[in-house]
Design a protein around this motif. Structure first.
Motif, short mmCIF file in Angstrom:
data_model
loop_
_atom_site.label_atom_id
_atom_site.label_comp_id
_atom_site.label_asym_id
_atom_site.label_seq_id
_atom_site.Cartn_x
_atom_site.Cartn_y
_atom_site.Cartn_z
N GLU A 110 56.16 35.03 32.19
CA GLU A 110 57.41 35.51 32.81
C GLU A 110 57.12 36.21 34.14
O GLU A 110 57.84 36.00 35.13
CB GLU A 110 58.13 36.48 31.87
CG GLU A 110 58.83 35.82 30.69
CD GLU A 110 59.47 36.85 29.77
OE1 GLU A 110 59.67 38.00 30.21
OE2 GLU A 110 59.75 36.50 28.61
N LEU A 111 56.09 37.03 34.18
CA LEU A 111 55.77 37.75 35.41
C LEU A 111 55.25 36.81 36.49
O LEU A 111 55.52 37.01 37.68
CB LEU A 111 54.76 38.86 35.12
CG LEU A 111 55.31 40.05 34.32
CD1 LEU A 111 54.20 41.06 34.02
CD2 LEU A 111 56.44 40.73 35.08
N LYS A 112 54.51 35.79 36.08
CA LYS A 112 54.02 34.82 37.08
C LYS A 112 55.19 34.02 37.65
O LYS A 112 55.18 33.67 38.84
CB LYS A 112 52.98 33.90 36.44
CG LYS A 112 51.64 34.59 36.24
CD LYS A 112 50.56 33.64 35.76
CE LYS A 112 49.20 34.36 35.70
NZ LYS A 112 48.12 33.48 35.25
N ALA A 113 56.19 33.76 36.83
CA ALA A 113 57.38 33.07 37.33
C ALA A 113 58.19 33.99 38.25
O ALA A 113 58.78 33.54 39.24
CB ALA A 113 58.24 32.61 36.16
N LEU A 114 58.19 35.29 37.94
CA LEU A 114 58.92 36.27 38.74
C LEU A 114 58.21 36.55 40.06
O LEU A 114 58.85 36.84 41.08
CB LEU A 114 59.07 37.57 37.93
CG LEU A 114 60.00 38.66 38.46
CD1 LEU A 114 61.45 38.16 38.51
CD2 LEU A 114 59.90 39.90 37.57
N ARG A 159 48.81 37.50 43.94
CA ARG A 159 47.42 37.04 43.85
C ARG A 159 46.82 37.28 42.45
O ARG A 159 46.04 36.48 41.96
CB ARG A 159 46.58 37.76 44.91
CG ARG A 159 45.11 37.40 44.97
CD ARG A 159 44.86 36.05 45.59
NE ARG A 159 45.24 36.02 47.01
CZ ARG A 159 44.39 36.32 48.01
NH1 ARG A 159 43.15 36.71 47.76
NH2 ARG A 159 44.81 36.22 49.26
N HIS A 160 47.17 38.40 41.84
CA HIS A 160 46.55 38.77 40.56
C HIS A 160 47.61 39.34 39.60
O HIS A 160 48.56 39.98 40.05
CB HIS A 160 45.46 39.83 40.75
CG HIS A 160 44.38 39.41 41.70
ND1 HIS A 160 43.36 38.57 41.35
CD2 HIS A 160 44.19 39.72 43.02
CE1 HIS A 160 42.56 38.38 42.40
NE2 HIS A 160 43.05 39.08 43.42
N HIS A 161 47.38 39.11 38.31
CA HIS A 161 48.21 39.71 37.25
C HIS A 161 47.24 40.34 36.24
O HIS A 161 46.80 39.69 35.29
CB HIS A 161 49.08 38.65 36.56
CG HIS A 161 50.04 37.96 37.49
ND1 HIS A 161 49.64 36.99 38.38
CD2 HIS A 161 51.38 38.12 37.66
CE1 HIS A 161 50.70 36.57 39.07
NE2 HIS A 161 51.76 37.24 38.65
N LEU A 176 51.71 47.71 26.52
CA LEU A 176 51.06 46.77 27.43
C LEU A 176 51.47 47.13 28.85
O LEU A 176 52.66 47.36 29.11
CB LEU A 176 51.50 45.33 27.12
CG LEU A 176 51.24 44.28 28.21
CD1 LEU A 176 49.74 43.98 28.32
CD2 LEU A 176 52.02 42.99 27.91
N VAL A 177 50.51 47.19 29.76
CA VAL A 177 50.81 47.36 31.18
C VAL A 177 50.20 46.19 31.95
O VAL A 177 49.00 45.90 31.82
CB VAL A 177 50.28 48.70 31.73
CG1 VAL A 177 50.47 48.76 33.25
CG2 VAL A 177 50.99 49.87 31.08
N VAL A 178 51.03 45.52 32.74
CA VAL A 178 50.58 44.44 33.62
C VAL A 178 50.83 44.89 35.06
O VAL A 178 51.94 45.33 35.39
CB VAL A 178 51.35 43.13 33.37
CG1 VAL A 178 50.79 42.01 34.25
CG2 VAL A 178 51.29 42.74 31.90
N VAL A 179 49.80 44.81 35.90
CA VAL A 179 49.96 45.16 37.31
C VAL A 179 49.83 43.88 38.14
O VAL A 179 48.82 43.19 38.09
CB VAL A 179 48.92 46.20 37.77
CG1 VAL A 179 49.11 46.50 39.27
CG2 VAL A 179 49.05 47.49 36.96
N VAL A 180 50.89 43.58 38.88
CA VAL A 180 50.95 42.38 39.72
C VAL A 180 50.57 42.79 41.14
O VAL A 180 51.17 43.71 41.70
CB VAL A 180 52.38 41.79 39.69
CG1 VAL A 180 52.47 40.57 40.60
CG2 VAL A 180 52.79 41.44 38.27
N ARG A 181 49.58 42.07 41.73
CA ARG A 181 49.12 42.45 43.07
C ARG A 181 49.46 41.38 44.11
O ARG A 181 49.16 40.21 43.92
CB ARG A 181 47.61 42.67 43.09
CG ARG A 181 47.14 43.10 44.48
CD ARG A 181 45.65 43.03 44.66
NE ARG A 181 45.28 43.50 46.01
CZ ARG A 181 44.05 43.43 46.50
NH1 ARG A 181 43.07 42.94 45.77
NH2 ARG A 181 43.80 43.86 47.72
#
Length: 205
Positions: free
Chosen positions: A45-49, A54-56, A98-103
């Motif tokens: 979902e986050l990659k689609a958003l 560059r990184h998840h 869960l924590v995901v950091v999108v860079r």
């Protein structure tokens, strides 16, 4: 978690936070999280958003005793992303999270110290916005008894303020109940003293 501690801190609902450094943007997402099988869906979902990110990178902690954890640097130098995220979870003493950091890369390399600080700061910004709540560690038990014992069993359930998850009343009755771990010894002891009452452990919530 000690034998006498039956509470833990966790996230009430999802939260977000942002940290920027030298053109790079770090967007942190925190989720209440108990099921490792859902990790792939959340990342997808986050990659689609954020298709241009560059990184998840992510980290999670699971179980009331906070013993289960995993980290992922997703292509960042080893130890510069997942571990700093986890370290914030450790310092906040939270679990089932869960924590995901999108860079988004801004064109300037931050170096190892800069990356560690960025992933830590994004996570801290996210959790500063989050609603952290205290939950009790509960055990679930099945109580089986003869119909004639209904009043006695239900009196204990009411007196001890126990949650009933399921109930089936017939000649042979079954209750599925949930109670704090600190209550278990006393409640199971009372129920077991009744004639024709069987109490069996199911799982921990």
């Amino acid at each position: 978690m000690s034998l006498f501690e039956d509470t833990y801190l966790t996230l009430e609902q999802p939260a977000e936070g942002i940290f920027r450094d030298k053109g790079s943007k770090f967007v942190a997402y925190a989720y209440p999280f108990k099921d490792e099988a859902k990790l792939k869906d959340i990342i997808a979902e986050l990659k689609a958003l954020h298709p241009k990110a560059r990184h998840h990178c992510w980290a999670y902690r699971l179980t009331p005793d906070r013993a289960v954890f995993r980290v992922n640097d997703d292509g960042e130098p080893s130890g510069t992303a997942g571990r700093p995220i986890l370290n914030v979870l450790l310092s906040k003493n939270v679990t089932n999270i869960l924590v995901v950091v999108v860079r988004y890369f801004g064109g300037t390399l931050l170096g190892v110290p800069g990356l560690i600080n960025a992933y830590k700061s994004a996570t801290q910004a996210c959790l500063d916005e989050a609603s952290i709540v205290e939950r009790t560690v509960n055990d679930v038990y099945r109580v089986q008894f003869e119909y004639l014992q209904m009043n006695a069993v239900m009196r204990i359930v009411k007196d001890e303020n126990i949650s009933v998850l399921e109930q089936h009343f017939d000649n042979n009755c079954v209750l599925v109940v949930e109670m704090r771990q600190l209550q278990v010894e006393a409640v199971v002891g009372k129920l077991s003293q009744l004639e024709d009452v069987q109490v069996s452990y199911i799982n921990t919530l």
